[in-house]
Design a protein around this motif. Sequence first.
Motif, PDB file in Angstrom:
ATOM      1  N   ASP A  19      17.899  10.142  -9.874  1.00  0.00           N
ATOM      2  CA  ASP A  19      16.894  10.937  -9.895  1.00  0.00           C
ATOM      3  C   ASP A  19      15.661  10.843  -9.849  1.00  0.00           C
ATOM      4  O   ASP A  19      14.760  11.782  -8.756  1.00  0.00           O
ATOM      5  CB  ASP A  19      16.698  11.216 -11.683  1.00  0.00           C
ATOM      6  CG  ASP A  19      17.965  12.629 -12.022  1.00  0.00           C
ATOM      7  OD1 ASP A  19      18.670  13.143 -11.570  1.00  0.00           O
ATOM      8  OD2 ASP A  19      18.210  12.531 -13.880  1.00  0.00           O
ATOM      9  N   ASP A  20      15.627   9.936  -9.601  1.00  0.00           N
ATOM     10  CA  ASP A  20      14.030   9.052  -8.638  1.00  0.00           C
ATOM     11  C   ASP A  20      14.352   9.295  -7.281  1.00  0.00           C
ATOM     12  O   ASP A  20      13.068   9.873  -7.001  1.00  0.00           O
ATOM     13  CB  ASP A  20      14.078   7.509  -9.394  1.00  0.00           C
ATOM     14  CG  ASP A  20      13.711   7.260 -10.891  1.00  0.00           C
ATOM     15  OD1 ASP A  20      13.059   8.789 -11.147  1.00  0.00           O
ATOM     16  OD2 ASP A  20      13.683   6.089 -11.388  1.00  0.00           O
ATOM     17  N   PHE A  21      15.149   8.834  -6.831  1.00  0.00           N
ATOM     18  CA  PHE A  21      15.459   9.405  -5.249  1.00  0.00           C
ATOM     19  C   PHE A  21      14.673  10.277  -4.879  1.00  0.00           C
ATOM     20  O   PHE A  21      14.331  10.896  -4.070  1.00  0.00           O
ATOM     21  CB  PHE A  21      16.887   8.403  -5.029  1.00  0.00           C
ATOM     22  CG  PHE A  21      16.415   7.953  -3.106  1.00  0.00           C
ATOM     23  CD1 PHE A  21      16.211   8.280  -2.988  1.00  0.00           C
ATOM     24  CD2 PHE A  21      17.142   6.683  -3.563  1.00  0.00           C
ATOM     25  CE1 PHE A  21      16.628   8.402  -0.955  1.00  0.00           C
ATOM     26  CE2 PHE A  21      16.963   6.486  -2.192  1.00  0.00           C
ATOM     27  CZ  PHE A  21      16.498   6.718  -0.694  1.00  0.00           C
ATOM     28  N   MET A  22      15.878  11.709  -5.601  1.00  0.00           N
ATOM     29  CA  MET A  22      15.865  12.966  -5.865  1.00  0.00           C
ATOM     30  C   MET A  22      14.262  13.644  -5.621  1.00  0.00           C
ATOM     31  O   MET A  22      14.104  14.635  -4.993  1.00  0.00           O
ATOM     32  CB  MET A  22      16.444  13.222  -6.570  1.00  0.00           C
ATOM     33  CG  MET A  22      18.095  13.831  -6.429  1.00  0.00           C
ATOM     34  SD  MET A  22      18.592  14.842  -3.935  1.00  0.00           S
ATOM     35  CE  MET A  22      18.077  16.022  -5.409  1.00  0.00           C
ATOM     36  N   ALA A  23      13.717  13.222  -6.511  1.00  0.00           N
ATOM     37  CA  ALA A  23      12.157  13.888  -7.061  1.00  0.00           C
ATOM     38  C   ALA A  23      11.494  13.379  -5.633  1.00  0.00           C
ATOM     39  O   ALA A  23      10.465  13.998  -5.321  1.00  0.00           O
ATOM     40  CB  ALA A  23      11.757  12.398  -8.410  1.00  0.00           C
ATOM     41  N   VAL A  24      11.908  12.072  -5.162  1.00  0.00           N
ATOM     42  CA  VAL A  24      11.139  11.881  -3.438  1.00  0.00           C
ATOM     43  C   VAL A  24      11.998  12.863  -2.637  1.00  0.00           C
ATOM     44  O   VAL A  24      10.896  12.899  -1.829  1.00  0.00           O
ATOM     45  CB  VAL A  24      11.674  10.089  -3.229  1.00  0.00           C
ATOM     46  CG1 VAL A  24      10.395  10.039  -2.331  1.00  0.00           C
ATOM     47  CG2 VAL A  24      10.700   9.685  -4.782  1.00  0.00           C
ATOM     48  N   MET A  25      13.250  12.676  -2.752  1.00  0.00           N
ATOM     49  CA  MET A  25      13.567  13.984  -1.585  1.00  0.00           C
ATOM     50  C   MET A  25      12.528  15.049  -1.760  1.00  0.00           C
ATOM     51  O   MET A  25      11.954  16.035  -0.659  1.00  0.00           O
ATOM     52  CB  MET A  25      15.011  13.784  -1.778  1.00  0.00           C
ATOM     53  CG  MET A  25      16.196  12.614  -1.237  1.00  0.00           C
ATOM     54  SD  MET A  25      15.650  12.108   0.224  1.00  0.00           S
ATOM     55  CE  MET A  25      16.908  12.962   1.040  1.00  0.00           C
ATOM     56  N   ALA A  79       1.027  -1.284  -0.357  1.00  0.00           N
ATOM     57  CA  ALA A  79      -0.028  -0.226  -0.014  1.00  0.00           C
ATOM     58  C   ALA A  79       0.910   0.961   0.123  1.00  0.00           C
ATOM     59  O   ALA A  79       0.398   2.352  -0.988  1.00  0.00           O
ATOM     60  CB  ALA A  79      -0.851  -0.082   1.645  1.00  0.00           C
ATOM     61  N   GLN A  80       2.278   1.078   0.914  1.00  0.00           N
ATOM     62  CA  GLN A  80       2.305   2.385   0.660  1.00  0.00           C
ATOM     63  C   GLN A  80       3.834   2.758  -0.858  1.00  0.00           C
ATOM     64  O   GLN A  80       3.351   3.265  -0.945  1.00  0.00           O
ATOM     65  CB  GLN A  80       3.984   2.185   2.049  1.00  0.00           C
ATOM     66  CG  GLN A  80       3.036   2.416   3.262  1.00  0.00           C
ATOM     67  CD  GLN A  80       3.077   3.868   3.890  1.00  0.00           C
ATOM     68  OE1 GLN A  80       3.603   4.747   3.128  1.00  0.00           O
ATOM     69  NE2 GLN A  80       2.171   4.054   4.684  1.00  0.00           N
ATOM     70  N   ASN A  81       4.111   1.351  -1.006  1.00  0.00           N
ATOM     71  CA  ASN A  81       4.616   1.732  -2.502  1.00  0.00           C
ATOM     72  C   ASN A  81       4.121   2.094  -3.347  1.00  0.00           C
ATOM     73  O   ASN A  81       4.390   3.219  -4.154  1.00  0.00           O
ATOM     74  CB  ASN A  81       5.340   0.274  -2.799  1.00  0.00           C
ATOM     75  CG  ASN A  81       6.383  -0.765  -1.701  1.00  0.00           C
ATOM     76  OD1 ASN A  81       6.808   0.384  -1.523  1.00  0.00           O
ATOM     77  ND2 ASN A  81       6.808  -2.286  -2.050  1.00  0.00           N
ATOM     78  N   LYS A  82       2.294   1.566  -3.284  1.00  0.00           N
ATOM     79  CA  LYS A  82       1.267   2.613  -4.520  1.00  0.00           C
ATOM     80  C   LYS A  82       1.370   3.855  -4.078  1.00  0.00           C
ATOM     81  O   LYS A  82       1.146   4.472  -5.197  1.00  0.00           O
ATOM     82  CB  LYS A  82       0.072   1.190  -4.839  1.00  0.00           C
ATOM     83  CG  LYS A  82       0.379   0.419  -4.980  1.00  0.00           C
ATOM     84  CD  LYS A  82      -1.348  -0.265  -5.322  1.00  0.00           C
ATOM     85  CE  LYS A  82      -1.040  -1.891  -5.705  1.00  0.00           C
ATOM     86  NZ  LYS A  82      -1.750  -2.572  -5.775  1.00  0.00           N
ATOM     87  N   ALA A  83       1.171   3.762  -3.104  1.00  0.00           N
ATOM     88  CA  ALA A  83       1.087   5.551  -2.485  1.00  0.00           C
ATOM     89  C   ALA A  83       2.303   6.731  -3.039  1.00  0.00           C
ATOM     90  O   ALA A  83       2.021   7.435  -3.407  1.00  0.00           O
ATOM     91  CB  ALA A  83       0.729   5.741  -1.120  1.00  0.00           C
ATOM     92  N   VAL A  84       3.316   6.224  -2.703  1.00  0.00           N
ATOM     93  CA  VAL A  84       4.492   6.381  -3.067  1.00  0.00           C
ATOM     94  C   VAL A  84       4.278   6.992  -4.997  1.00  0.00           C
ATOM     95  O   VAL A  84       4.531   7.771  -5.191  1.00  0.00           O
ATOM     96  CB  VAL A  84       5.679   6.247  -2.708  1.00  0.00           C
ATOM     97  CG1 VAL A  84       7.156   6.722  -2.662  1.00  0.00           C
ATOM     98  CG2 VAL A  84       5.913   6.227  -1.171  1.00  0.00           C
ATOM     99  N   LEU A  85       4.146   5.685  -5.056  1.00  0.00           N
ATOM    100  CA  LEU A  85       3.651   6.022  -6.970  1.00  0.00           C
ATOM    101  C   LEU A  85       3.050   6.941  -7.590  1.00  0.00           C
ATOM    102  O   LEU A  85       3.355   7.661  -8.240  1.00  0.00           O
ATOM    103  CB  LEU A  85       3.547   4.322  -7.605  1.00  0.00           C
ATOM    104  CG  LEU A  85       3.633   4.429  -8.683  1.00  0.00           C
ATOM    105  CD1 LEU A  85       5.229   4.516  -9.282  1.00  0.00           C
ATOM    106  CD2 LEU A  85       3.699   2.513  -8.970  1.00  0.00           C
ATOM    107  N   ALA A  86       1.506   6.795  -6.499  1.00  0.00           N
ATOM    108  CA  ALA A  86       1.157   7.647  -6.992  1.00  0.00           C
ATOM    109  C   ALA A  86       1.418   8.695  -7.363  1.00  0.00           C
ATOM    110  O   ALA A  86       1.464   9.487  -7.879  1.00  0.00           O
ATOM    111  CB  ALA A  86       0.155   7.685  -7.070  1.00  0.00           C
ATOM    112  N   HIS A  87       1.909   8.963  -6.201  1.00  0.00           N
ATOM    113  CA  HIS A  87       2.347  10.609  -5.691  1.00  0.00           C
ATOM    114  C   HIS A  87       3.540  11.238  -6.139  1.00  0.00           C
ATOM    115  O   HIS A  87       3.705  12.863  -7.306  1.00  0.00           O
ATOM    116  CB  HIS A  87       2.583  10.613  -4.022  1.00  0.00           C
ATOM    117  CG  HIS A  87       2.428  12.921  -3.673  1.00  0.00           C
ATOM    118  ND1 HIS A  87       1.452  13.175  -3.316  1.00  0.00           N
ATOM    119  CD2 HIS A  87       4.001  12.807  -2.752  1.00  0.00           C
ATOM    120  CE1 HIS A  87       1.693  14.498  -3.146  1.00  0.00           C
ATOM    121  NE2 HIS A  87       3.284  14.354  -3.138  1.00  0.00           N
ATOM    122  N   THR A  88       4.544  10.685  -6.681  1.00  0.00           N
ATOM    123  CA  THR A  88       6.082  10.826  -6.810  1.00  0.00           C
ATOM    124  C   THR A  88       6.545  10.428  -8.494  1.00  0.00           C
ATOM    125  O   THR A  88       6.801  11.085  -8.420  1.00  0.00           O
ATOM    126  CB  THR A  88       6.519  10.585  -6.227  1.00  0.00           C
ATOM    127  OG1 THR A  88       7.444   9.219  -6.025  1.00  0.00           O
ATOM    128  CG2 THR A  88       6.819  10.531  -4.442  1.00  0.00           C
TER     129      THR A  88
END
Length: 254
Positions: free
Chosen positions: A232-238, A192-201
């Motif tokens: 770049d992906d990790f930085m997008a989450v940061m 659920a958390q993986n999907k939420a972060v994917l949807a948001h970022t």
Amino acid sequence: MLSILYQDETCVVVNKPAGMLVHRSWLDKHETQFVMQTLRDQLGQHVYPVHRLDRPTSGALLFAKDSDSARALSMQFEAHKVQKSYVAVVRGYVLDAQKQLGKRRIDYALKPKLDKIADKFADPNKAAKPALTDYECLATVEMPFVAAVRYSTARYSLMRLTPITGRKHQLRRHMTHIFHPIVGDTTHGDTAQNKAVLAHTGVSRLLLHAHALGFESLIDGSAVQVFAPLDDDFMAVMKAFGWQAWAQDLQRLL
């Protein structure tokens, strides 16, 4: 082409991309790109892996340039002279009883992880081996999106993880053990958390990065410290979580 972070006559450190295998394996017959082969072609010489990073993990990866150097560097790992530091994003607030940030240790033995094919004839009842991980919560955030039915927001922590031992998937398994799985972990994590972060970022990768590596130079014995920038992906989450400043500060945390 791989990003070379450090190089001398005996060794080379690269910034391994997430999702890339370290070397060719018969377990992944359809893969065509591997760190070891790519680096060999890039340098025009054979290289010898001294340690490993899981396929979905990115960051500093050390190779020796000859077999003698490989043995000498491996001995540093065995003698616990090598410093390794990872950064990770995990589910929930990782705080102590006083709600303070700080360094703590996970001391939880892990049973060997067996592969169904490669370890077909291995003993499935092998005893758990000691496993130690130091961890520190660097920052927390509460995001206004739903990751679970019970809550209207989602909480995350930015972690510094230091493995003292080197068991398979140790960091991922240890963080799950304390109920703070690493975001993007499809094996030990929270779907659920993986999907939420994917949807948001828009990011689905495992948010685990080997950001710092320290060892003794084989040339003169001096201390070598190498830092691997976030991709770049990790930085997008940061950025989405308001942690941009930590991307620079992490270089001071080895």
